[in-house]
Design an enzyme around this catalytic site. Structure first.
Site, PDB file in Angstrom:
ATOM      1  N   LYS A  15      -3.935  24.978   7.703  1.00 48.26           N
ATOM      2  CA  LYS A  15      -4.426  23.714   7.002  1.00 48.26           C
ATOM      3  C   LYS A  15      -3.365  23.389   5.914  1.00 48.26           C
ATOM      4  O   LYS A  15      -2.963  22.422   5.669  1.00 48.26           O
ATOM      5  CB  LYS A  15      -5.869  23.751   6.682  1.00 48.26           C
ATOM      6  CG  LYS A  15      -6.223  22.433   5.909  1.00 48.26           C
ATOM      7  CD  LYS A  15      -6.488  21.380   6.802  1.00 48.26           C
ATOM      8  CE  LYS A  15      -7.113  20.068   6.048  1.00 48.26           C
ATOM      9  NZ  LYS A  15      -7.257  19.076   6.958  1.00 48.26           N
ATOM     10  N   GLY A  57       0.736  -1.275   0.171  1.00 51.86           N
ATOM     11  CA  GLY A  57       0.065   0.064  -0.045  1.00 51.86           C
ATOM     12  C   GLY A  57       0.808   1.204  -0.051  1.00 51.86           C
ATOM     13  O   GLY A  57       1.863   1.294   0.668  1.00 51.86           O
ATOM     14  N   LYS A 106      -1.660  -0.937  -6.007  1.00 49.68           N
ATOM     15  CA  LYS A 106      -2.502  -1.285  -7.191  1.00 49.68           C
ATOM     16  C   LYS A 106      -2.436  -0.174  -8.416  1.00 49.68           C
ATOM     17  O   LYS A 106      -2.591  -0.568  -9.332  1.00 49.68           O
ATOM     18  CB  LYS A 106      -3.858  -1.504  -6.952  1.00 49.68           C
ATOM     19  CG  LYS A 106      -4.835  -0.509  -6.111  1.00 49.68           C
ATOM     20  CD  LYS A 106      -6.024  -1.021  -5.716  1.00 49.68           C
ATOM     21  CE  LYS A 106      -6.738  -0.105  -5.280  1.00 49.68           C
ATOM     22  NZ  LYS A 106      -8.359  -0.303  -4.715  1.00 49.68           N
ATOM     23  N   GLY A 121      -0.264   4.411   0.518  1.00 53.51           N
ATOM     24  CA  GLY A 121      -0.985   5.533   1.361  1.00 53.51           C
ATOM     25  C   GLY A 121       0.035   6.354   2.184  1.00 53.51           C
ATOM     26  O   GLY A 121       1.214   6.119   1.891  1.00 53.51           O
ATOM     27  N   TYR A 122      -0.491   7.127   3.011  1.00 52.77           N
ATOM     28  CA  TYR A 122       0.649   7.963   3.712  1.00 52.77           C
ATOM     29  C   TYR A 122       1.648   7.117   4.607  1.00 52.77           C
ATOM     30  O   TYR A 122       2.623   7.263   4.841  1.00 52.77           O
ATOM     31  CB  TYR A 122      -0.225   8.575   4.949  1.00 52.77           C
ATOM     32  CG  TYR A 122      -1.227   9.983   4.298  1.00 52.77           C
ATOM     33  CD1 TYR A 122      -0.643  11.059   3.763  1.00 52.77           C
ATOM     34  CD2 TYR A 122      -2.621   9.831   4.010  1.00 52.77           C
ATOM     35  CE1 TYR A 122      -1.460  11.835   3.273  1.00 52.77           C
ATOM     36  CE2 TYR A 122      -3.423  10.645   3.478  1.00 52.77           C
ATOM     37  CZ  TYR A 122      -2.867  11.651   3.020  1.00 52.77           C
ATOM     38  OH  TYR A 122      -3.525  12.863   2.439  1.00 52.77           O
ATOM     39  N   GLU A 132     -15.668  18.205   5.872  1.00 62.26           N
ATOM     40  CA  GLU A 132     -15.039  18.930   4.974  1.00 62.26           C
ATOM     41  C   GLU A 132     -15.732  18.858   3.693  1.00 62.26           C
ATOM     42  O   GLU A 132     -15.626  19.516   2.870  1.00 62.26           O
ATOM     43  CB  GLU A 132     -13.667  18.344   5.068  1.00 62.26           C
ATOM     44  CG  GLU A 132     -12.670  18.467   6.211  1.00 62.26           C
ATOM     45  CD  GLU A 132     -11.179  18.424   6.297  1.00 62.26           C
ATOM     46  OE1 GLU A 132     -10.528  19.033   6.627  1.00 62.26           O
ATOM     47  OE2 GLU A 132     -11.114  17.304   5.536  1.00 62.26           O
ATOM     48  N   VAL A 143      -3.340  -6.689  -4.056  1.00 60.79           N
ATOM     49  CA  VAL A 143      -2.973  -7.795  -2.963  1.00 60.79           C
ATOM     50  C   VAL A 143      -4.281  -8.481  -2.860  1.00 60.79           C
ATOM     51  O   VAL A 143      -5.328  -7.983  -2.739  1.00 60.79           O
ATOM     52  CB  VAL A 143      -2.546  -7.021  -1.670  1.00 60.79           C
ATOM     53  CG1 VAL A 143      -2.372  -8.303  -0.381  1.00 60.79           C
ATOM     54  CG2 VAL A 143      -1.378  -6.199  -1.859  1.00 60.79           C
ATOM     55  N   ASP A 190      -5.076   3.210   8.351  1.00 57.76           N
ATOM     56  CA  ASP A 190      -6.442   2.887   8.541  1.00 57.76           C
ATOM     57  C   ASP A 190      -6.622   1.316   8.842  1.00 57.76           C
ATOM     58  O   ASP A 190      -7.857   0.997   8.901  1.00 57.76           O
ATOM     59  CB  ASP A 190      -7.175   3.165   7.401  1.00 57.76           C
ATOM     60  CG  ASP A 190      -7.309   4.546   7.181  1.00 57.76           C
ATOM     61  OD1 ASP A 190      -7.885   5.426   8.257  1.00 57.76           O
ATOM     62  OD2 ASP A 190      -7.014   5.275   6.189  1.00 57.76           O
TER      63      ASP A 190
END
Length: 402
Positions: free
Chosen positions: A376, A10, A38, A12-13, A170, A81, A298
């Site tokens: 932000k 993965g 992916k 991601g972050y 948001e 995966v 997550d």
């Protein structure tokens, strides 16, 4: 003796920053690093609500992995995966298998519907660039249909957003900015559209104090957002939601669910024990029972020992988890003590659309409006700097407050 193989699942972050830190900490002689994703790009999950509302271009949220990860140091595998076999130290991919000595799982989230009838089938979700782009196009299509006189149905311009957490709030903030632009584009009375946020809890944005919550709610209401708090969604239909104990039906042309997430289904299917959809990892971020598997972002619950509750799975926490994960893998390879994860809360700022935002920084200092929006953007740009240096900030960064 062959060098150990570290496989990161993965981009991601958590996955990207773990890979980046491993590159910095381990030489090519010490370990082989493989990153599996992916897509050939990483995306800013915290920007997807803007993509979905149509306030930023989808490509703005995407970063090519090869632009920030040196392919001479890391093998980048573009594949899906399908299953992890932790007892065999093997990962099954769509196009083959890959073995590992150390595994980092950062496969991200899926929509959690909590068994609400019809939610999985009928509600849209802000989960990826493609799904967010679909929402963006769907919203504009509803305006085009209304403009073309398709039954002159007001529900075409009714937008129901389930959930008042970060993503939901948001997103409605971005909708409050985008919808007046669409009304002007399609020559529609700006009083026709409705944005309705439905939340089972009695308040929005859990984790913020009452003063900030009240500010955020007032800001959104002044721009036309309606709230139904303390109200459960009982059922989601193709063009309506049923809410509350009186089973009120709200017809809507667009229904977006942001009310919950759970770990990628691969985690449970691979035999890891789940608690409310995620793995309760040890304090060193390893999966219980496995000394060579780290689960981040997550996919994981990390317990706050002071409160006895898990930390909320935010981008800030995922990035900090990556630092600890990389340090612990380095310690396992070189020999040394492992570190426990302790969250260093640098503050939390929520965007409310346009120039509007609110939150806290560092020692709890509260920010509102434009100053919060600027902060932000600073937070977003800081991540870009950590990932790809000043070049990436210049290419993708946010320099305007709106």
């Amino acid at each position: 003796m062959s060098k150990p193989k570290i496989v990161v699942l993965g981009a991601g972050y958590a996955g990207m920053m773990t890979t980046k830190r491993l590159m910095q900490q381990l030489s090519t002689e010490e370990a082989e690093i493989v990153l599996v994703n992916k897509h050939n790009y990483h995306y800013q999950t915290t920007w997807l609500h803007e993509v979905a509302a149509g306030t930023i271009d989808p490509n703005r949220s995407r970063i090519m992995i090869s632009d920030v990860i040196n392919s001479n140091r890391v093998s980048i595998v573009e594949d899906t995966v399908e299953k992890i076999f932790p007892d065999q130290k093997k990962v099954q991919l769509k196009n083959g298998d890959i073995d590992y000595d150390y595994l980092v799982v950062g496969l991200g989230f899926e929509k959690a519907t909590f068994g609400i009838p019809g939610m999985a089938e009928h509600a849209l979700s802000i989960q990826s660039v493609d799904k967010s782009r679909y929402i963006r196009n769907h919203i504009e299509h509803q305006f085009a249909r209304y403009h073309d006189g398709e039954g002159d149905k007001d529900e075409l311009l009714t937008f129901v957003v389930g959930g008042s957490g970060f993503t939901g709030i948001e997103f409605v903030g971005e909708l409050a900015e985008k919808i007046p632009q669409l009304c002007k584009k399609y020559d529609i009375d700006p009083n026709k559209p409705r944005i309705i946020n439905v939340e089972a809890a009695p308040t929005i944005l859990p984790g913020f104090d009452e003063e900030l919550i009240n500010y955020g709610k007032k800001s959104l209401e002044e721009r036309g957002v309606e709230f139904k708090l303390g109200t459960m969604i009982k059922e989601c239909k193709e063009n309506a939601v049923v809410v509350g104990e009186d089973h009120e039906e709200i017809k809507a042309g667009t229904i977006v669910w942001t009310g919950g997430v759970q770990a990628n289904a691969v985690i449970g299917e691979s035999g890891f024990e789940l608690t409310k959809g995620k793995v309760n990892v040890n304090s060193d971020l390893r999966a219980p029972g496995y000394e060579d598997v780290f689960i981040l972002g997550d996919c994981a619950w990390v317990m706050n020992k002071e409160t006895g509750r898990p930390y909320p799975p935010t981008a800030q926490i995922a990035i900090q988890e990556a630092d600890i994960c990389a340090a612990n893998i380095s310690a396992l390879i070189r020999g040394g003590a492992l570190k426990e994860f302790v969250f260093d809360n640098k503050g939390t700022v929520a965007s409310l659309g346009g120039r509007h935002a609110m939150g806290t920084i560092f020692d709890g200092k509260k920010l509102y409006g434009l100053s919060a929006k600027v902060m932000k953007n600073v937070i977003d740009d800081r991540y870009l700097f950590l990932l790809g240096g000043p070049g990436l900030v210049l290419k993708k960064g946010k320099f305007k407050p709106f």
